[in-house]
Design an enzyme around this catalytic site. Structure first.
Site: not given
Length: 154
Positions: A77, A111, A116, A123
């Protein structure tokens, strides 16, 4: 909601092989170790769910997800650096999660680099939970970087 997400020139559509040059332009801007054109080409050939956001015909974000045996795996993504912070990644995530639901998926996995933190926050805000770690999963400038494994039960 940001002005970008209300822009009438913003369109979401399935990616095609003809988009690979545009995908690679964004991929190279975003990652020190980008996917190759062949990986994207193979993802399209095998029927992975590949979606892109286009603003006035210019690709500004995309997502790639595989689905098999009741599980989905968000493989990639990415949003163009100039478009970050406007909710585009959230919208892409919601799109692939909804596609997973349509495919009667039980759990979605992904993952993320341990460094990050922004993506991890996204998420978690979407209901993903940390379930493990993959040591040395990602290539890095000096060696390898760990990946945090996330899952969301649908």
């Amino acid at each position: 909601m940001s002005a970008l997400l209300k822009d009438p020139l913003l369109k979401l559509r399935p990616l095609r092989e003809s988009d690979i040059d545009a995908i690679m332009a964004v991929e190279r801007r975003c990652y020190e170790h980008p996917w190759t054109p062949g990986i994207f080409r193979d993802s399209l050939k095998v029927g992975y769910h590949c979606w892109g956001y286009f603003l006035d015909e210019k690709l500004i974000g995309y997502a790639v997800m595989s689905v098999a045996a009741g599980e989905a795996h968000i493989l990639n993504i990415c949003t163009h650096p100039d478009q970050r912070g406007q909710g585009l990644a959230r919208r892409l995530m919601m799109r692939v999660i909804n596609r997973a639901r349509e495919q009667e998926v039980d759990t979605v996995f992904l993952e993320v680099r341990s460094s990050n933190r922004i993506a991890q926050g996204l998420y978690e805000s979407l209901g993903f939970n940390e379930i493990g770690m993959r040591r040395g999963y990602y290539p890095a400038g000096q060696g390898r970087e760990d990946a945090i494994l996330f899952a969301k039960v649908l």
